[in-house]
Structure formats: C-alpha cells, structure tokens
Write a protein that holds these residues in place. Structure first.
Motif, PDB file in Angstrom:
ATOM      1  N   ARG A   1       0.585   2.464   5.808  1.00 45.51           N
ATOM      2  CA  ARG A   1       0.497   3.675   4.984  1.00 45.51           C
ATOM      3  C   ARG A   1      -0.717   4.534   5.319  1.00 45.51           C
ATOM      4  NH1 ARG A   1       2.930   1.185  -0.384  1.00 45.51           N
ATOM      5  NH2 ARG A   1       5.127   1.613   0.044  1.00 45.51           N
ATOM      6  N   GLU A   2      -1.724   3.969   5.951  1.00 47.06           N
ATOM      7  CA  GLU A   2      -2.825   4.797   6.457  1.00 47.06           C
ATOM      8  C   GLU A   2      -2.310   5.735   7.539  1.00 47.06           C
ATOM      9  OE1 GLU A   2      -5.763   1.966   7.761  1.00 47.06           O
ATOM     10  OE2 GLU A   2      -6.680   1.839   5.767  1.00 47.06           O
ATOM     11  N   ARG A   3      -1.310   5.290   8.263  1.00 46.24           N
ATOM     12  CA  ARG A   3      -0.728   6.073   9.351  1.00 46.24           C
ATOM     13  C   ARG A   3       0.458   6.926   8.889  1.00 46.24           C
ATOM     14  NH1 ARG A   3      -3.115   1.558  10.769  1.00 46.24           N
ATOM     15  NH2 ARG A   3      -4.094   1.345  12.815  1.00 46.24           N
ATOM     16  N   LYS A   4       1.177   6.427   7.894  1.00 41.81           N
ATOM     17  CA  LYS A   4       2.366   7.124   7.374  1.00 41.81           C
ATOM     18  C   LYS A   4       2.414   6.889   5.861  1.00 41.81           C
ATOM     19  CE  LYS A   4       7.302   7.666   8.363  1.00 41.81           C
ATOM     20  NZ  LYS A   4       8.422   7.146   9.198  1.00 41.81           N
ATOM     21  N   PRO A   5       1.711   7.736   5.090  1.00 39.14           N
ATOM     22  CA  PRO A   5       1.553   7.510   3.646  1.00 39.14           C
ATOM     23  C   PRO A   5       2.855   7.411   2.853  1.00 39.14           C
ATOM     24  CG  PRO A   5       0.037   9.201   4.410  1.00 39.14           C
ATOM     25  CD  PRO A   5       0.956   8.892   5.564  1.00 39.14           C
ATOM     26  N   ASP A   6       3.897   8.056   3.308  1.00 41.73           N
ATOM     27  CA  ASP A   6       5.146   8.050   2.545  1.00 41.73           C
ATOM     28  C   ASP A   6       6.133   6.967   3.004  1.00 41.73           C
ATOM     29  OD1 ASP A   6       5.576   9.285   4.997  1.00 41.73           O
ATOM     30  OD2 ASP A   6       6.970  10.773   4.197  1.00 41.73           O
ATOM     31  N   MET A   7       5.680   6.023   3.820  1.00 38.98           N
ATOM     32  CA  MET A   7       6.554   4.960   4.322  1.00 38.98           C
ATOM     33  C   MET A   7       7.056   4.103   3.160  1.00 38.98           C
ATOM     34  SD  MET A   7       8.025   3.209   6.801  1.00 38.98           S
ATOM     35  CE  MET A   7       7.195   3.481   8.369  1.00 38.98           C
ATOM     36  N   PRO A   8       8.378   4.021   2.964  1.00 35.18           N
ATOM     37  CA  PRO A   8       8.892   3.104   1.946  1.00 35.18           C
ATOM     38  C   PRO A   8       8.749   1.657   2.424  1.00 35.18           C
ATOM     39  CG  PRO A   8      10.604   4.664   2.678  1.00 35.18           C
ATOM     40  CD  PRO A   8       9.424   4.816   3.583  1.00 35.18           C
ATOM     41  N   VAL A   9       8.114   0.839   1.616  1.00 33.12           N
ATOM     42  CA  VAL A   9       7.969  -0.585   1.918  1.00 33.12           C
ATOM     43  C   VAL A   9       8.483  -1.351   0.700  1.00 33.12           C
ATOM     44  CG1 VAL A   9       6.457  -2.449   2.663  1.00 33.12           C
ATOM     45  CG2 VAL A   9       5.930  -0.092   3.341  1.00 33.12           C
ATOM     46  N   ASN A  10       9.591  -2.032   0.900  1.00 33.02           N
ATOM     47  CA  ASN A  10      10.261  -2.765  -0.172  1.00 33.02           C
ATOM     48  C   ASN A  10      10.244  -4.250   0.141  1.00 33.02           C
ATOM     49  OD1 ASN A  10      11.200  -0.285  -1.560  1.00 33.02           O
ATOM     50  ND2 ASN A  10      12.288  -0.009   0.355  1.00 33.02           N
ATOM     51  N   ALA A  11      10.629  -5.051  -0.840  1.00 32.81           N
ATOM     52  CA  ALA A  11      10.640  -6.501  -0.639  1.00 32.81           C
ATOM     53  C   ALA A  11      12.008  -7.066  -0.966  1.00 32.81           C
ATOM     54  CB  ALA A  11       9.599  -7.162  -1.536  1.00 32.81           C
ATOM     55  N   ARG A  12      12.282  -8.167  -0.330  1.00 35.80           N
ATOM     56  CA  ARG A  12      13.479  -8.958  -0.612  1.00 35.80           C
ATOM     57  C   ARG A  12      13.012 -10.392  -0.795  1.00 35.80           C
ATOM     58  NH1 ARG A  12      17.838  -7.168   3.146  1.00 35.80           N
ATOM     59  NH2 ARG A  12      17.896  -5.498   1.655  1.00 35.80           N
ATOM     60  N   SER A  13      13.510 -11.025  -1.849  1.00 33.65           N
ATOM     61  CA  SER A  13      13.105 -12.396  -2.158  1.00 33.65           C
ATOM     62  C   SER A  13      14.346 -13.250  -2.330  1.00 33.65           C
ATOM     63  CB  SER A  13      12.276 -12.415  -3.444  1.00 33.65           C
ATOM     64  OG  SER A  13      11.849 -13.725  -3.740  1.00 33.65           O
ATOM     65  N   THR A  14      14.387 -14.360  -1.620  1.00 34.41           N
ATOM     66  CA  THR A  14      15.487 -15.300  -1.776  1.00 34.41           C
ATOM     67  C   THR A  14      15.104 -16.313  -2.850  1.00 34.41           C
ATOM     68  OG1 THR A  14      16.123 -15.036   0.535  1.00 34.41           O
ATOM     69  CG2 THR A  14      16.930 -16.997  -0.604  1.00 34.41           C
ATOM     70  N   VAL A  15      15.886 -16.340  -3.911  1.00 34.52           N
ATOM     71  CA  VAL A  15      15.635 -17.264  -5.013  1.00 34.52           C
ATOM     72  C   VAL A  15      16.062 -18.661  -4.565  1.00 34.52           C
ATOM     73  CG1 VAL A  15      16.151 -17.823  -7.412  1.00 34.52           C
ATOM     74  CG2 VAL A  15      15.998 -15.425  -6.689  1.00 34.52           C
ATOM     75  N   GLN A  16      15.152 -19.604  -4.714  1.00 29.59           N
ATOM     76  CA  GLN A  16      15.372 -20.960  -4.232  1.00 29.59           C
ATOM     77  C   GLN A  16      14.607 -21.945  -5.118  1.00 29.59           C
ATOM     78  OE1 GLN A  16      12.726 -22.048  -1.005  1.00 29.59           O
ATOM     79  NE2 GLN A  16      12.432 -19.853  -0.593  1.00 29.59           N
ATOM     80  N   LYS A  17      14.684 -23.197  -4.757  1.00 29.78           N
ATOM     81  CA  LYS A  17      14.048 -24.255  -5.539  1.00 29.78           C
ATOM     82  C   LYS A  17      12.546 -24.002  -5.735  1.00 29.78           C
ATOM     83  CE  LYS A  17      13.509 -29.291  -5.558  1.00 29.78           C
ATOM     84  NZ  LYS A  17      13.819 -30.529  -4.828  1.00 29.78           N
ATOM     85  N   ALA A  18      11.877 -23.518  -4.705  1.00 31.06           N
ATOM     86  CA  ALA A  18      10.422 -23.368  -4.757  1.00 31.06           C
ATOM     87  C   ALA A  18       9.946 -22.165  -5.574  1.00 31.06           C
ATOM     88  CB  ALA A  18       9.871 -23.255  -3.336  1.00 31.06           C
TER      89      ALA A  18
END
Length: 167
Positions: free
Chosen positions: A115-132
């Motif tokens: 984001r220092e280089r591209k402030p409007d960059m969308p950064v999202n997350a994906r999480s796999t629900v598991q035992k841990a």
C-alpha cells in the motif's frame, strides 16, 4: 493448507510456452486470472507474467500466503489488481498452523509495503475453518482488521478431496 510446495520437480509455468496462448486469451475474452500456486510469488517470472496478462487486457488477482508480500511489494503493486491472503486465525493460531513464527505480522508488514506503493490496493483474506481455528473465528476477524485487511471470508475444510497433493 496446500502441500504442493513440497514437490521437488521444480516445474513452474514456462512463460515462453504460455505466451503462445495470447491470441486465444484475447479472442476468448478472458477478463480475469487468479494467480495461485503453491505460492505464485515464488515464480521467477512473476512480474513478466503479470505484464503479459495485462497486455492481454486481463484483471489479475493474487492468492498468496502473504509471507513474500514485503519482498515482492513492487511487483505486486505494479502487477496485480487485488490480493487475497490466507489467514488461519489470530496471530498465535495463524503462526502455529503455518509453522512460521511471526507469519501473521509479516503479512501485516507486506500489506503496508504494497500500500505504500499502491494505496488503493484491495487486500482481502480467506480463512479455511478447521480443527485448529474453528474456536477463534471472531478473533480471526479482529486480527485481520489489525493488520489492515479489507475483508475476510471463511471456507469450510474439504475432508473428501484429493486436491492439494493430499490422499
């Protein structure tokens, strides 16, 4: 979690061979490509691949562990339209699942670097629900906010698939 990185054949997408598909990509009207892996940021020609796809008029999404975002921030900012990182829980759980001490913080540093280089960059997350991590979903959301992620989605673990190099 994907174990394909454990393969030792060293094969990766050959850019010269892939370039012969330019006409087909354009003619078929390909609008978006998701770069995934293993870890797409390990590809030696990552920047050139992004340039090639951009030249075909393609939007690029990067699926990544996020561990190399800081090191490859320039290539990511210049080459992709969206980043989706894998998050396995709040900091302690994520680091334990990934077996990398400081991995969660490293993702946060990578987000800042991109984001220092591209402030409007969308950064999202994906999480796999598991035992841990099934018991820390709310803390996972809080941790995602802390490191600057725009959103997070959750996937259930697929215990029946032989994908990702697992029997």
């Amino acid at each position: 979690m994907c174990d394909i990185w454990q393969k030792t054949d060293g094969k990766e997408l050959d850019l010269e061979n892939f370039a012969r598909h330019r006409e087909s990509i354009v003619r078929l009207g390909v609008q978006e490509v998701v770069l995934t892996g293993g870890e797409a940021l390990l590809h030696r020609g990552f920047g050139q691949l992004c340039e090639f796809l951009r030249g075909c008029g393609v939007r690029i999404t990067l699926l990544t562990t996020g561990l190399l975002l800081s090191q490859r921030a320039e290539a990511v900012a210049n080459g992709v339209d969206e980043v989706i990182v894998s998050i396995d829980g709040p900091e302690q759980v994520h680091d334990q699942v990934r077996r990398v001490k400081g991995a969660h913080q490293l993702i946060g540093k990578g987000i800042v670097a991109v984001r220092e280089r591209k402030p409007d960059m969308p950064v999202n997350a994906r999480s796999t629900v598991q035992k841990a991590n099934h018991h820390v979903i709310r803390q996972t959301v809080t941790g995602a906010k802390v490191i600057g992620l725009d959103s997070i989605s959750f996937l259930a673990t697929d215990l029946t698939s032989q994908a990702f190099n697992r029997d």
